[in-house]
Design a protein around this motif. Structure first.
Motif, PDB file in Angstrom:
ATOM      1  N   MET A  63      -4.615   4.999  -9.354  1.00 31.71           N
ATOM      2  CA  MET A  63      -3.585   5.387  -8.423  1.00 31.71           C
ATOM      3  C   MET A  63      -3.614   4.479  -7.192  1.00 31.71           C
ATOM      4  N   SER A  64      -4.803   4.163  -6.752  1.00 31.88           N
ATOM      5  CA  SER A  64      -4.894   3.320  -5.559  1.00 31.88           C
ATOM      6  C   SER A  64      -4.353   1.915  -5.831  1.00 31.88           C
ATOM      7  N   ARG A  65      -4.492   1.430  -7.054  1.00 34.35           N
ATOM      8  CA  ARG A  65      -3.935   0.108  -7.383  1.00 34.35           C
ATOM      9  C   ARG A  65      -2.415   0.132  -7.363  1.00 34.35           C
ATOM     10  N   LEU A  66      -1.821   1.256  -7.785  1.00 26.45           N
ATOM     11  CA  LEU A  66      -0.365   1.370  -7.739  1.00 26.45           C
ATOM     12  C   LEU A  66       0.142   1.491  -6.305  1.00 26.45           C
ATOM     13  N   LEU A  67      -0.628   2.147  -5.457  1.00 25.73           N
ATOM     14  CA  LEU A  67      -0.234   2.331  -4.062  1.00 25.73           C
ATOM     15  C   LEU A  67      -0.440   1.081  -3.211  1.00 25.73           C
ATOM     16  N   ALA A  68      -1.309   0.194  -3.629  1.00 23.96           N
ATOM     17  CA  ALA A  68      -1.715  -0.954  -2.816  1.00 23.96           C
ATOM     18  C   ALA A  68      -0.548  -1.777  -2.253  1.00 23.96           C
ATOM     19  N   PRO A  69       0.485  -2.119  -3.010  1.00 26.34           N
ATOM     20  CA  PRO A  69       1.577  -2.900  -2.422  1.00 26.34           C
ATOM     21  C   PRO A  69       2.393  -2.133  -1.374  1.00 26.34           C
ATOM     22  N   LEU A  70       2.456  -0.821  -1.516  1.00 30.31           N
ATOM     23  CA  LEU A  70       3.298  -0.018  -0.617  1.00 30.31           C
ATOM     24  C   LEU A  70       2.545   0.480   0.608  1.00 30.31           C
ATOM     25  N   THR A  71       1.325   0.931   0.403  1.00 37.40           N
ATOM     26  CA  THR A  71       0.514   1.466   1.499  1.00 37.40           C
ATOM     27  C   THR A  71      -0.875   0.830   1.409  1.00 37.40           C
ATOM     28  N   PRO A  72      -1.007  -0.406   1.876  1.00 31.75           N
ATOM     29  CA  PRO A  72      -2.254  -1.143   1.644  1.00 31.75           C
ATOM     30  C   PRO A  72      -3.493  -0.511   2.271  1.00 31.75           C
ATOM     31  N   PHE A  73      -3.382   0.037   3.470  1.00 34.66           N
ATOM     32  CA  PHE A  73      -4.574   0.575   4.132  1.00 34.66           C
ATOM     33  C   PHE A  73      -5.023   1.888   3.512  1.00 34.66           C
ATOM     34  N   ILE A  74      -4.065   2.748   3.174  1.00 36.87           N
ATOM     35  CA  ILE A  74      -4.407   4.018   2.530  1.00 36.87           C
ATOM     36  C   ILE A  74      -4.990   3.765   1.142  1.00 36.87           C
ATOM     37  N   ALA A  75      -4.376   2.848   0.398  1.00 40.59           N
ATOM     38  CA  ALA A  75      -4.868   2.519  -0.936  1.00 40.59           C
ATOM     39  C   ALA A  75      -6.286   1.957  -0.871  1.00 40.59           C
ATOM     40  N   GLU A  76      -6.558   1.124   0.125  1.00 44.62           N
ATOM     41  CA  GLU A  76      -7.898   0.557   0.278  1.00 44.62           C
ATOM     42  C   GLU A  76      -8.919   1.645   0.598  1.00 44.62           C
ATOM     43  N   GLU A  77      -8.543   2.575   1.461  1.00 45.45           N
ATOM     44  CA  GLU A  77      -9.445   3.679   1.822  1.00 45.45           C
ATOM     45  C   GLU A  77      -9.763   4.542   0.602  1.00 45.45           C
ATOM     46  N   ILE A  78      -8.737   4.855  -0.183  1.00 42.90           N
ATOM     47  CA  ILE A  78      -8.934   5.645  -1.401  1.00 42.90           C
ATOM     48  C   ILE A  78      -9.846   4.901  -2.365  1.00 42.90           C
ATOM     49  N   TYR A  79      -9.588   3.620  -2.553  1.00 48.24           N
ATOM     50  CA  TYR A  79     -10.375   2.803  -3.470  1.00 48.24           C
ATOM     51  C   TYR A  79     -11.840   2.755  -3.038  1.00 48.24           C
ATOM     52  N   GLN A  80     -12.056   2.525  -1.752  1.00 49.70           N
ATOM     53  CA  GLN A  80     -13.432   2.433  -1.249  1.00 49.70           C
ATOM     54  C   GLN A  80     -14.167   3.766  -1.411  1.00 49.70           C
ATOM     55  N   ASN A  81     -13.490   4.865  -1.158  1.00 47.69           N
ATOM     56  CA  ASN A  81     -14.141   6.178  -1.221  1.00 47.69           C
ATOM     57  C   ASN A  81     -14.324   6.699  -2.640  1.00 47.69           C
ATOM     58  N   LEU A  82     -13.437   6.353  -3.543  1.00 49.47           N
ATOM     59  CA  LEU A  82     -13.525   6.907  -4.894  1.00 49.47           C
ATOM     60  C   LEU A  82     -14.097   5.947  -5.927  1.00 49.47           C
ATOM     61  N   VAL A  83     -13.795   4.682  -5.830  1.00 49.45           N
ATOM     62  CA  VAL A  83     -14.218   3.741  -6.872  1.00 49.45           C
ATOM     63  C   VAL A  83     -15.502   3.025  -6.485  1.00 49.45           C
ATOM     64  N   CYS A  84     -15.518   2.443  -5.312  1.00 47.65           N
ATOM     65  CA  CYS A  84     -16.685   1.636  -4.921  1.00 47.65           C
ATOM     66  C   CYS A  84     -17.957   2.458  -4.768  1.00 47.65           C
ATOM     67  N   LEU A  85     -17.831   3.719  -4.386  1.00 47.06           N
ATOM     68  CA  LEU A  85     -19.021   4.556  -4.253  1.00 47.06           C
ATOM     69  C   LEU A  85     -19.639   4.897  -5.601  1.00 47.06           C
ATOM     70  N   VAL A  86     -18.824   4.930  -6.647  1.00 49.62           N
ATOM     71  CA  VAL A  86     -19.297   5.317  -7.977  1.00 49.62           C
ATOM     72  C   VAL A  86     -19.645   4.099  -8.826  1.00 49.62           C
ATOM     73  N   ASP A  87     -18.797   3.075  -8.779  1.00 48.21           N
ATOM     74  CA  ASP A  87     -18.968   1.888  -9.622  1.00 48.21           C
ATOM     75  C   ASP A  87     -19.390   0.709  -8.755  1.00 48.21           C
TER      76      ASP A  87
END
Length: 118
Positions: free
Chosen positions: A1-25
């Motif tokens: 979902m964060s990858r789909l949001l990235a072009p439209l809302t880059p900062f929110i998408a980055e925050e989601i990615y960092q909190n959900l993906v980078c912490l786990v993987d």
């Protein structure tokens, strides 16, 4: 979902990615903006549903036009609508989406006509 949001809302998408993906993987890309954009799985496309939805949209448009021509407002409920399907598969698709047609046209019942009955 964060990858789909990235072009439209880059900062929110980055925050989601960092909190959900980078912490786990720990092997995930450093940023959502460095990931490949997701590719659709074409095997998941339901063409029957698409065809049925197109038919419902056309029928609702015709139904609203018939109401306008007769001077009957949509907020006035009607007892039934008569539909003649072009094929068995179209009829089955329309039956699946009957509730949407009933709501859109403000009708209590859908009746399908067979053959040349009208």
């Amino acid at each position: 979902m964060s990858r789909l949001l990235a072009p439209l809302t880059p900062f929110i998408a980055e925050e989601i990615y960092q909190n959900l993906v980078c912490l786990v993987d720990k092997e995930a890309a450093e940023s959502v903006h460095l990931c490949d954009f997701p590719v659709a799985d074409k095997s998941m496309i339901d063409t029957e549903l698409i065809d049925a939805t197109s038919s419902v949209i056309a029928l609702c448009s015709l139904g609203r036009a018939a109401r306008a021509k007769a001077g009957v407002k949509v907020r006035q409920p009607l007892s039934r609508v008569l539909i003649k399907a072009r094929s068995k598969s179209e009829k089955e698709g329309l039956e699946k989406l009957a509730n949407q047609m009933l709501d859109e046209l403000n009708v209590k019942e859908i009746e399908f006509l067979d053959g040349e009955t009208f």
